[in-house]
Motif scaffolding. Structure first.
Motif, PDB file in Angstrom:
ATOM      1  N   GLU A 112      48.463  79.729  20.960  1.00 57.30           N
ATOM      2  CA  GLU A 112      47.972  78.608  21.769  1.00 57.30           C
ATOM      3  C   GLU A 112      48.174  77.311  20.989  1.00 57.30           C
ATOM      4  O   GLU A 112      47.754  77.182  19.843  1.00 57.30           O
ATOM      5  CB  GLU A 112      46.491  78.795  22.101  1.00 57.30           C
ATOM      6  CG  GLU A 112      45.963  77.809  23.126  1.00 57.30           C
ATOM      7  CD  GLU A 112      46.576  78.037  24.497  1.00 57.30           C
ATOM      8  OE1 GLU A 112      46.880  77.046  25.171  1.00 57.30           O
ATOM      9  OE2 GLU A 112      46.790  79.218  24.881  1.00 57.30           O
ATOM     10  N   THR A 113      48.858  76.374  21.615  1.00 58.12           N
ATOM     11  CA  THR A 113      49.062  75.058  21.026  1.00 58.12           C
ATOM     12  C   THR A 113      48.475  73.996  21.941  1.00 58.12           C
ATOM     13  O   THR A 113      47.997  74.276  23.047  1.00 58.12           O
ATOM     14  CB  THR A 113      50.561  74.791  20.818  1.00 58.12           C
ATOM     15  OG1 THR A 113      51.212  74.753  22.083  1.00 58.12           O
ATOM     16  CG2 THR A 113      51.189  75.884  19.950  1.00 58.12           C
ATOM     17  N   ARG A 114      48.550  72.758  21.508  1.00 53.97           N
ATOM     18  CA  ARG A 114      47.979  71.663  22.297  1.00 53.97           C
ATOM     19  C   ARG A 114      48.673  71.511  23.625  1.00 53.97           C
ATOM     20  O   ARG A 114      48.063  71.181  24.637  1.00 53.97           O
ATOM     21  CB  ARG A 114      48.062  70.367  21.499  1.00 53.97           C
ATOM     22  CG  ARG A 114      47.456  69.140  22.192  1.00 53.97           C
ATOM     23  CD  ARG A 114      47.586  67.924  21.323  1.00 53.97           C
ATOM     24  NE  ARG A 114      48.977  67.622  21.072  1.00 53.97           N
ATOM     25  CZ  ARG A 114      49.753  66.892  21.911  1.00 53.97           C
ATOM     26  NH1 ARG A 114      49.249  66.445  23.049  1.00 53.97           N
ATOM     27  NH2 ARG A 114      50.996  66.648  21.606  1.00 53.97           N
ATOM     28  N   VAL A 115      49.996  71.775  23.635  1.00 54.72           N
ATOM     29  CA  VAL A 115      50.762  71.575  24.863  1.00 54.72           C
ATOM     30  C   VAL A 115      50.894  72.850  25.663  1.00 54.72           C
ATOM     31  O   VAL A 115      51.537  72.867  26.706  1.00 54.72           O
ATOM     32  CB  VAL A 115      52.143  71.000  24.530  1.00 54.72           C
ATOM     33  CG1 VAL A 115      52.022  69.631  23.880  1.00 54.72           C
ATOM     34  CG2 VAL A 115      52.907  71.961  23.605  1.00 54.72           C
ATOM     35  N   GLY A 116      50.362  73.984  25.156  1.00 54.76           N
ATOM     36  CA  GLY A 116      50.431  75.215  25.907  1.00 54.76           C
ATOM     37  C   GLY A 116      50.729  76.417  25.035  1.00 54.76           C
ATOM     38  O   GLY A 116      51.058  76.292  23.840  1.00 54.76           O
ATOM     39  N   PRO A 117      50.626  77.628  25.554  1.00 53.36           N
ATOM     40  CA  PRO A 117      50.872  78.846  24.776  1.00 53.36           C
ATOM     41  C   PRO A 117      52.368  79.091  24.577  1.00 53.36           C
ATOM     42  O   PRO A 117      53.170  78.929  25.495  1.00 53.36           O
ATOM     43  CB  PRO A 117      50.230  79.929  25.639  1.00 53.36           C
ATOM     44  CG  PRO A 117      50.338  79.424  27.028  1.00 53.36           C
ATOM     45  CD  PRO A 117      50.184  77.926  26.952  1.00 53.36           C
ATOM     46  N   ARG A 170      52.151  76.207  30.192  1.00 52.26           N
ATOM     47  CA  ARG A 170      51.340  75.013  30.418  1.00 52.26           C
ATOM     48  C   ARG A 170      49.922  75.242  29.909  1.00 52.26           C
ATOM     49  O   ARG A 170      49.337  76.313  30.061  1.00 52.26           O
ATOM     50  CB  ARG A 170      51.316  74.660  31.891  1.00 52.26           C
ATOM     51  CG  ARG A 170      52.703  74.310  32.450  1.00 52.26           C
ATOM     52  CD  ARG A 170      52.602  73.837  33.876  1.00 52.26           C
ATOM     53  NE  ARG A 170      51.835  72.609  33.974  1.00 52.26           N
ATOM     54  CZ  ARG A 170      52.314  71.394  33.770  1.00 52.26           C
ATOM     55  NH1 ARG A 170      53.616  71.240  33.452  1.00 52.26           N
ATOM     56  NH2 ARG A 170      51.547  70.332  33.898  1.00 52.26           N
ATOM     57  N   ALA A 171      49.380  74.194  29.303  1.00 49.75           N
ATOM     58  CA  ALA A 171      48.002  74.256  28.801  1.00 49.75           C
ATOM     59  C   ALA A 171      47.004  74.103  29.945  1.00 49.75           C
ATOM     60  O   ALA A 171      47.327  73.553  31.006  1.00 49.75           O
ATOM     61  CB  ALA A 171      47.790  73.166  27.760  1.00 49.75           C
ATOM     62  N   GLY A 199      53.215  71.785  28.488  1.00 47.59           N
ATOM     63  CA  GLY A 199      54.213  72.810  28.822  1.00 47.59           C
ATOM     64  C   GLY A 199      55.630  72.482  28.379  1.00 47.59           C
ATOM     65  O   GLY A 199      56.574  73.171  28.796  1.00 47.59           O
ATOM     66  N   LYS A 200      55.796  71.465  27.543  1.00 45.01           N
ATOM     67  CA  LYS A 200      57.136  71.097  27.107  1.00 45.01           C
ATOM     68  C   LYS A 200      57.643  72.094  26.064  1.00 45.01           C
ATOM     69  O   LYS A 200      56.949  72.431  25.103  1.00 45.01           O
ATOM     70  CB  LYS A 200      57.120  69.692  26.525  1.00 45.01           C
ATOM     71  CG  LYS A 200      58.517  69.164  26.204  1.00 45.01           C
ATOM     72  CD  LYS A 200      58.467  67.718  25.740  1.00 45.01           C
ATOM     73  CE  LYS A 200      59.856  67.204  25.445  1.00 45.01           C
ATOM     74  NZ  LYS A 200      59.817  65.783  25.007  1.00 45.01           N
ATOM     75  N   ASP A 201      58.894  72.580  26.244  1.00 43.80           N
ATOM     76  CA  ASP A 201      59.499  73.556  25.317  1.00 43.80           C
ATOM     77  C   ASP A 201      60.116  72.822  24.128  1.00 43.80           C
ATOM     78  O   ASP A 201      61.012  71.980  24.316  1.00 43.80           O
ATOM     79  CB  ASP A 201      60.574  74.377  26.010  1.00 43.80           C
ATOM     80  CG  ASP A 201      60.032  75.188  27.174  1.00 43.80           C
ATOM     81  OD1 ASP A 201      58.832  75.509  27.146  1.00 43.80           O
ATOM     82  OD2 ASP A 201      60.819  75.483  28.106  1.00 43.80           O
TER      83      ASP A 201
END
Length: 380
Positions: free
Chosen positions: A97-102, A297-298, A306-308
């Motif tokens: 899990e990151t700030r911008v999503g998993p 997406r978070a 959700g940015k890759d």
């Protein structure tokens, strides 16, 4: 009844005949190399070039060398290409899990690039190996032609020896009958026994020559890689195209013209190229690549949700095992010195062999002139 003079004359003739048998038995064997020989006066003999062509077309060793040379040509094409790129894939068993999503999965690609000059030296080494394989093909071709010619010269020798031995047997047989006539009129039996012993010796020599001839015929058919037969026709032009031997030849000329020395020169150059390539093992190779991570997406709305992410990668191998590289360099240097020494020694040996060939050629010309201009006319 014979008077004393007739008996004395007959004994003298027999003694001269016995001496002639012994003399011509050795004399004909000595001069056979300058006589003209043909298997059949009515049937045309095959040309030497036909036998050589069959040997070049069918010899298995020569064919193997050709395919080996062709394989090195493909090795040259593949020698300076980059190694295959690496494609990697990763799946997160437990999502991070990151700030911008998993983060769910990743994909990457990388390419290893050798240090500057490695590909060039690798291609140079492959080219040297190809040249060596090609020159080895020439050496085998020259050796095959020489073996075939030497076999036919020896075959000519045996055919001439057999023919002369048959003539000697016929001659001694006549003398043996004369000796038997002498015994019938009261002569000694020793001359008859001596003639019979000489006939048995000649017959034994004939058997040995015939067996040697069979083995030589088998060798010639083996060189041509053809089914063996009990007989073989001699080339009609075996002595028509004798090459001139130049006496003014230096070691440098031999290195430029002798196939074996050219091959050894190329091997020396190959070891030099190998040494240059081994030296570059001390320099690192560079790997460049890119990676991509699939990110969901978070839950909470955030910027870049959700940015890759895309990752640029670069890595360098660290050549720290200096003892290994030094050992490889010393081994390559030793092979280079070995190739140089072999070339130098072989040059001296071939030059000495060439001098020996010139001496034998001049000695053969002297002996031919001696028999043709002096001994044969005196004997006649």
């Amino acid at each position: 009844m014979m008077n004393k003079d007739e008996k004395s004359q007959k004994k003298l003739l027999f003694s001269l005949g016995t001496f002639s048998a012994k003399f011509f038995s050795y004399f004909f064997i000595t001069i056979f190399t300058i006589t003209t020989y043909s298997i059949s006066a009515n049937e045309p003999s095959p040309a030497l070039s036909n036998y050589i062509r069959q040997a070049l077309e069918n010899n298995g060793e020569l064919e193997a060398a050709f395919f080996e040379w062709r394989a090195t040509l493909y090795d040259v094409k593949a020698s300076d290409t980059l190694p295959d790129p690496k494609l990697s894939y990763g799946y997160f068993i437990q999502e991070v899990e990151t700030r911008v999503g998993p983060q769910k999965q990743s994909l990457g690609i990388s390419q290893m690039i050798p240090w500057l000059g490695k590909l060039r030296n690798r291609k140079t080494l492959a080219q040297r190996k190809s040249v060596i394989a090609e020159q080895n093909l020439y050496v085998l071709t020259a050796n095959l032609v020489r073996k075939l010619k030497d076999a036919f010269y020896e075959y000519y020798f045996l055919e001439s020896s057999i023919r002369i031995t048959k003539e000697n047997i016929a001659l001694v047989d006549i003398l043996e009958r004369v000796a038997q006539r002498e015994v019938q009129v009261g002569g000694s039996l020793a001359d008859t026994i001596q003639a019979q012993i000489e006939i048995n010796k000649l017959n034994d020599e004939m058997d040995a020559l015939e067996k040697k001839k069979s083995g030589l015929i088998a060798k010639i058919y083996a060189l041509m890689n053809l089914p063996q037969k009990p007989s073989l026709s001699l080339p009609g032009d075996l002595f028509q195209k004798l090459s001139k031997i130049s006496k003014a030849v230096t070691e440098e000329d031999l290195q430029r013209k002798n196939p074996t020395l050219i091959l050894l020169c190329n091997k020396t150059e190959k070891e030099r190229a190998n040494y240059n390539l081994v030296q570059q093992d001390r320099y690192p190779d560079v790997t460049v690549g890119m990676g991509w991570i699939d990110t969901g997406r978070a839950i909470a709305p955030t910027p870049d949700n959700g940015k890759d992410p895309v990752i640029a990668q670069i890595s360098i191998n660290v050549p720290i095992w200096t003892s290994t590289y030094s050992a490889r360099e010393h081994a390559a240097k030793s092979r280079q010195s070995s190739a140089r020494d072999i070339l130098s020694q072989k040059t001296q040996e071939i030059f000495a062999d060439y001098e020996d060939v010139i001496f034998k050629h001049e000695d053969a010309e002297r002996r031919v002139s001696l028999y043709r201009d002096t001994l044969l006319p005196q004997s006649r």
